[in-house]
Design a protein around this motif. Structure first.
Motif, short mmCIF file in Angstrom:
data_model
loop_
_atom_site.label_atom_id
_atom_site.label_comp_id
_atom_site.label_asym_id
_atom_site.label_seq_id
_atom_site.Cartn_x
_atom_site.Cartn_y
_atom_site.Cartn_z
N SER A 160 16.58 34.85 98.79
CA SER A 160 17.07 35.09 100.15
C SER A 160 16.00 34.70 101.17
CB SER A 160 17.42 36.57 100.33
OG SER A 160 16.25 37.34 100.40
N PRO A 161 16.41 34.29 102.38
CA PRO A 161 15.44 33.88 103.41
C PRO A 161 14.43 34.99 103.74
CG PRO A 161 17.68 33.31 104.07
CD PRO A 161 17.80 34.12 102.83
N HIS A 162 14.89 36.25 103.70
CA HIS A 162 13.99 37.37 104.03
C HIS A 162 12.86 37.48 103.01
CE1 HIS A 162 16.64 38.71 107.17
NE2 HIS A 162 17.67 38.77 106.33
N THR A 163 13.21 37.37 101.73
CA THR A 163 12.18 37.44 100.66
C THR A 163 11.20 36.28 100.81
OG1 THR A 163 13.98 38.23 99.24
CG2 THR A 163 11.90 37.72 98.18
N SER A 164 11.75 35.10 101.07
CA SER A 164 10.91 33.91 101.22
C SER A 164 9.95 34.08 102.41
CB SER A 164 11.81 32.70 101.44
OG SER A 164 11.05 31.54 101.49
N LEU A 165 10.46 34.61 103.52
CA LEU A 165 9.63 34.81 104.72
C LEU A 165 8.53 35.83 104.46
CD1 LEU A 165 9.24 34.26 107.79
CD2 LEU A 165 10.75 36.20 108.21
N LEU A 173 4.54 35.01 104.62
CA LEU A 173 3.67 35.73 105.55
C LEU A 173 2.59 36.50 104.80
CD1 LEU A 173 6.26 37.08 108.19
CD2 LEU A 173 4.56 35.28 108.51
N SER A 174 2.96 37.07 103.65
CA SER A 174 1.97 37.81 102.84
C SER A 174 0.88 36.87 102.32
CB SER A 174 2.66 38.50 101.67
OG SER A 174 3.61 39.42 102.13
N LEU A 188 -1.43 36.30 105.17
CA LEU A 188 -2.20 37.52 105.43
C LEU A 188 -3.29 37.70 104.39
CD1 LEU A 188 -2.58 40.30 106.86
CD2 LEU A 188 -0.91 41.24 105.27
N GLY A 189 -2.93 37.56 103.09
CA GLY A 189 -3.90 37.76 102.01
C GLY A 189 -5.05 36.76 102.10
N THR A 190 -4.70 35.49 102.34
CA THR A 190 -5.74 34.44 102.43
C THR A 190 -6.67 34.69 103.61
OG1 THR A 190 -4.14 32.88 101.51
CG2 THR A 190 -6.08 31.93 102.55
N THR A 191 -6.07 35.02 104.78
CA THR A 191 -6.88 35.27 105.99
C THR A 191 -7.78 36.48 105.79
OG1 THR A 191 -4.99 34.46 107.24
CG2 THR A 191 -6.74 35.53 108.49
N LEU A 192 -7.24 37.52 105.16
CA LEU A 192 -8.00 38.76 104.95
C LEU A 192 -9.22 38.51 104.07
CD1 LEU A 192 -7.64 41.78 105.72
CD2 LEU A 192 -6.54 42.14 103.53
N THR A 193 -9.04 37.75 103.00
CA THR A 193 -10.16 37.48 102.08
C THR A 193 -11.20 36.57 102.73
OG1 THR A 193 -8.67 37.70 100.20
CG2 THR A 193 -10.76 36.64 99.78
#
Length: 338
Positions: free
Chosen positions: A2-7, A11-12, A15-20
């Motif tokens: 579903s588009p929601h899962t993909s989005l 985004l995660s 977020l994970g890459t930026t956080l690390t």
């Protein structure tokens, strides 16, 4: 999916890459790595094929083990020094454990066994993410801790990675597995220089990402998953196949294409550091990789399939990624000559 899962997954990943990449504390870096791992799993297993499910389980177990070792090494370091700062890694045991954990995250030899299997079980675009974007956070940690890493361990891993990446790629017929072993070999080149010149290691990583992205997107356009499919793909898009040939030769590191630049500079830097023997061994072992790149090139451009194709020629076929592929392939071939 579903588009929601993909989005949410996309985004995660951001977020994970930026956080690390932006963290100074071990716990936040570890959190970023965990978010990344959990975000990519739905993208690997979205086809619900048994091989995709197997790939996602293998990926999860490997990454969970690596994250545990990272947490363990940072705890040992904090226990002995009282520091949770990433750049203050001084305890020898913690350094060795961290090197092993990051090697497991990146798929460096001898912790490389999961990587080709996971790539083979993933869709092409997810395989592209696993080969490029998912390697950003571990490489960032490597760069931050490069002053305190064990040179002997890293050099041994680098030589093993280049050797195994070339050797195990020789008898592969699946494009994703060939690109997986190519990734292992390229990360071996990057690891060999990361202590002596982190900026050059980063340049190598960027060049690898640029060329690999171009290859994955072009293979995705023609939907060529095996060597036999690559052989037939010239009927679909002849100009793309001609450009793919140059990009593959660039990934092999042939002059005067862009992929030659990092190998040339790494060989020069290793010689300056009085590691001429290591430079010679890595350069000779990369000839193994050159063989399967040349085979891919031969299959994609020079070989004509003996039987007629049932593929109907499309008038002006839809290629949504065409501008991106054109730019990436141009850079992959002409960056060094320019």
């Amino acid at each position: 999916m579903s588009p929601h899962t993909s989005l949410i997954s996309t985004l995660s990943l951001f977020l994970g890459t930026t956080l690390t990449i932006s963290s100074n504390h071990w716990i936040t870096a570890w959190m970023g790595l965990e978010i990344n791992t959990l975000a990519i799993i739905p993208l690997i297993s979205k086809s619900h094929h048994p091989r995709a499910i197997e790939a996602s389980i293998k990926y999860f177990l490997t990454q969970a083990a690596a994250s545990t070792i990272i947490l363990f090494s940072s705890t040992i370091n904090a226990w002995s020094t009282g520091q949770w700062d990433i750049t203050q890694l001084t305890h020898p045991t913690a350094c060795s454990l961290l090197t092993s954990a990051i090697a497991m995250k990146l798929g460096l030899a001898p912790f490389h066994f999961w990587f080709p299997e996971v790539l083979q079980g993933s869709p092409l675009i997810t395989a592209l993410l696993l080969s490029t974007a998912m390697k950003f956070p571990p490489v960032a940690i490597f760069l931050l801790t490069s002053n305190s890493l064990n040179p002997t361990l890293l050099t041994t891993m680098a030589i093993m990675s280049v050797a195994l990446g070339g050797w195990m790629g020789l008898n592969q017929t699946q494009v994703r597995k060939i690109l997986a072993f190519s990734s292992i070999a390229h990360l071996g080149w990057m690891t060999s220089i990361i202590i002596f010149n982190p900026k050059l290691a980063l340049l190598t990583f960027y060049m690898y990402i640029l060329i690999t992205t171009a290859i994955f997107l072009s293979v995705n356009t023609t939907n060529s998953l095996s060597l036999s499919a690559v052989m037939m793909s010239w009927t679909k898009t002849p100009p793309l196949n001609a450009a793919l040939m140059l990009t593959l030769l660039s990934l092999a590191g042939l002059p005067p294409l862009s992929g030659f630049l990092p190998k040339w500079l790494i060989t020069q830097e290793l010689t300056k550091q009085e590691m001429a023997a290591t430079a010679t061994i890595i350069a000779l072992l990369s000839l193994l990789s050159l063989f399967f790149y040349l085979r891919l090139t031969y299959y994609s451009t020079i070989t004509m399939s003996p039987n007629a194709t049932n593929h109907m020629k499309l008038w002006r076929p839809s290629k949504p990624m065409a501008p991106a592929i054109a730019i990436l392939m141009t850079l992959s071939s002409t960056l060094l000559p320019l």
